[in-house]
Design a protein around this motif. Structure first.
Motif, mmCIF file in Angstrom:
data_model
loop_
_atom_site.group_PDB
_atom_site.id
_atom_site.type_symbol
_atom_site.label_atom_id
_atom_site.label_comp_id
_atom_site.label_asym_id
_atom_site.label_seq_id
_atom_site.Cartn_x
_atom_site.Cartn_y
_atom_site.Cartn_z
ATOM 1 N N LEU A 174 38.654 31.350 47.224
ATOM 2 C CA LEU A 174 39.309 30.187 47.791
ATOM 3 C C LEU A 174 39.958 29.373 46.672
ATOM 4 N N GLY A 175 41.133 28.805 46.990
ATOM 5 C CA GLY A 175 41.837 27.981 46.013
ATOM 6 C C GLY A 175 42.380 26.715 46.658
ATOM 7 N N PHE A 176 42.384 25.658 45.912
ATOM 8 C CA PHE A 176 42.881 24.371 46.396
ATOM 9 C C PHE A 176 43.702 23.727 45.284
ATOM 10 N N SER A 177 44.897 23.285 45.657
ATOM 11 C CA SER A 177 45.758 22.635 44.670
ATOM 12 C C SER A 177 46.522 21.503 45.340
ATOM 13 N N TRP A 178 46.751 20.448 44.597
ATOM 14 C CA TRP A 178 47.498 19.297 45.097
ATOM 15 C C TRP A 178 48.089 18.555 43.908
ATOM 16 N N GLU A 179 49.386 18.361 43.987
ATOM 17 C CA GLU A 179 50.093 17.684 42.905
ATOM 18 C C GLU A 179 50.331 16.227 43.284
ATOM 19 N N VAL B 228 47.625 22.314 49.086
ATOM 20 C CA VAL B 228 47.780 23.750 49.323
ATOM 21 C C VAL B 228 46.412 24.407 49.206
ATOM 22 N N VAL B 229 46.023 25.099 50.260
ATOM 23 C CA VAL B 229 44.753 25.826 50.282
ATOM 24 C C VAL B 229 45.081 27.296 50.534
ATOM 25 N N ASP B 230 44.596 28.133 49.657
ATOM 26 C CA ASP B 230 44.818 29.566 49.841
ATOM 27 C C ASP B 230 43.509 30.309 49.643
ATOM 28 N N GLY B 231 43.443 31.465 50.207
ATOM 29 C CA GLY B 231 42.232 32.275 50.117
ATOM 30 C C GLY B 231 42.563 33.744 50.003
ATOM 31 N N VAL B 232 41.674 34.477 49.391
ATOM 32 C CA VAL B 232 41.842 35.915 49.206
ATOM 33 C C VAL B 232 40.558 36.598 49.672
ATOM 34 N N LEU B 233 40.682 37.572 50.522
ATOM 35 C CA LEU B 233 39.541 38.337 51.023
ATOM 36 C C LEU B 233 39.848 39.817 50.856
ATOM 37 N N SER B 234 38.965 40.515 50.184
ATOM 38 C CA SER B 234 39.136 41.951 49.962
ATOM 39 C C SER B 234 37.796 42.647 50.132
ATOM 40 N N ALA B 235 37.880 43.880 50.579
ATOM 41 C CA ALA B 235 36.668 44.685 50.773
ATOM 42 C C ALA B 235 36.958 46.117 50.394
ATOM 43 N N PRO B 236 37.044 46.404 49.087
ATOM 44 C CA PRO B 236 37.351 47.776 48.670
ATOM 45 C C PRO B 236 36.145 48.708 48.884
ATOM 46 N N TYR B 237 36.441 49.888 49.324
ATOM 47 C CA TYR B 237 35.417 50.902 49.567
ATOM 48 C C TYR B 237 35.789 52.153 48.791
#
Length: 236
Positions: free
Chosen positions: A128-133, A96-105
């Motif tokens: 970015l996040g990576f997980s594997w069981e 599982v690969v997930d990512g978060v992108l934010s640009a607060p102004y």
């Protein structure tokens, strides 16, 4: 020590491997011709219904039933459900690969703003996040195997529903055609009995037949006539 640990890990795997049970089926069946050589011809149950039933009216009825029958629709929906369950089971063992992108102004205005606080701020963030069981005990693998078996069972259930529907429609259609022929024969029989009764009455008027022959001809006519309503009832 490593071998012992490997054996312990294998023994802790969720569920045993599936083994098809042995079935002691007889090699010779009652009524089979032992002298007839074996052929590679397909079984009647494996033939397509379009090749078995050549009547165009019957084929049209079967196609309509397969397209509109609710049991067939339910069986098809269960196949889709089993396919979705299989997809979910297979996805559990994948990374599982997930990512978060934010640009607060932000912007600050007014005379009460401190001098150390900028009037505008823009802070883009990327994560970015990576997980594997690790499927160490085989839980996901067994779940995938169970989902595959469920999908195969749903497909076979749909095939059984379709085969049963085709068989029921063909039996009812052939019975209806047989009743139509029976009704036609009954009407011809009645017409023949009427002609026979008129002939006997003419002979009675001519003095060459007795009243007993007339009564016998009437009995045959009434017997043939009473079968028509029953055949019509079965047709309806």
């Amino acid at each position: 020590l490593l071998c012992i640990l490997g054996l312990i890990a294998a023994g802790c795997t969720v569920g045993p491997d599936y083994k098809r049970p042995e079935v002691s089926a007889p090699t010779v069946y009652r009524g089979a011709d032992a002298e007839r050589p074996a052929t590679d011809a397909k079984s009647f149950g494996d033939l397509a219904w379009t090749g078995v039933f050549q009547d165009p009216d019957l084929q049209a009825l079967i196609r309509t039933a397969l397209a509109q029958n609710y049991d067939v629709r339910v069986a098809a929906a269960r196949i889709l459900q089993a396919q979705s369950q299989l997809t979910v089971s297979e996805s559990l063992s994948a990374p599982v690969v997930d990512g978060v992108l934010s640009a607060p102004y932000g912007a600050t205005s007014g005379s009460d703003r401190p001098a150390t606080v900028p009037d505008r701020s823009f802070e883009p963030r990327l994560g970015l996040g990576f997980s594997w069981e690790l499927d160490f005990w085989g839980r996901y693998r067994r779940g995938t195997e169970a989902a595959q078996a469920g999908l195969l069972a749903a497909e076979e259930a749909r095939y059984a529903v379709m085969a049963t529907l085709v068989a029921q429609i063909s039996q009812a259609y052939l019975r209806l055609r047989a009743l139509d022929l029976t009704l036609e024969i009954s009407k011809r029989t009645v017409a023949s009995r009427v002609d026979s009764l008129n002939l006997v009455k003419a002979r009675l008027d001519g003095g060459v037949a007795g009243i007993l022959e007339v009564r016998q001809a009437e009995t045959l006519l009434y017997t043939a006539t009473k079968s028509i309503p029953e055949v019509q009832r079965q047709i309806e």
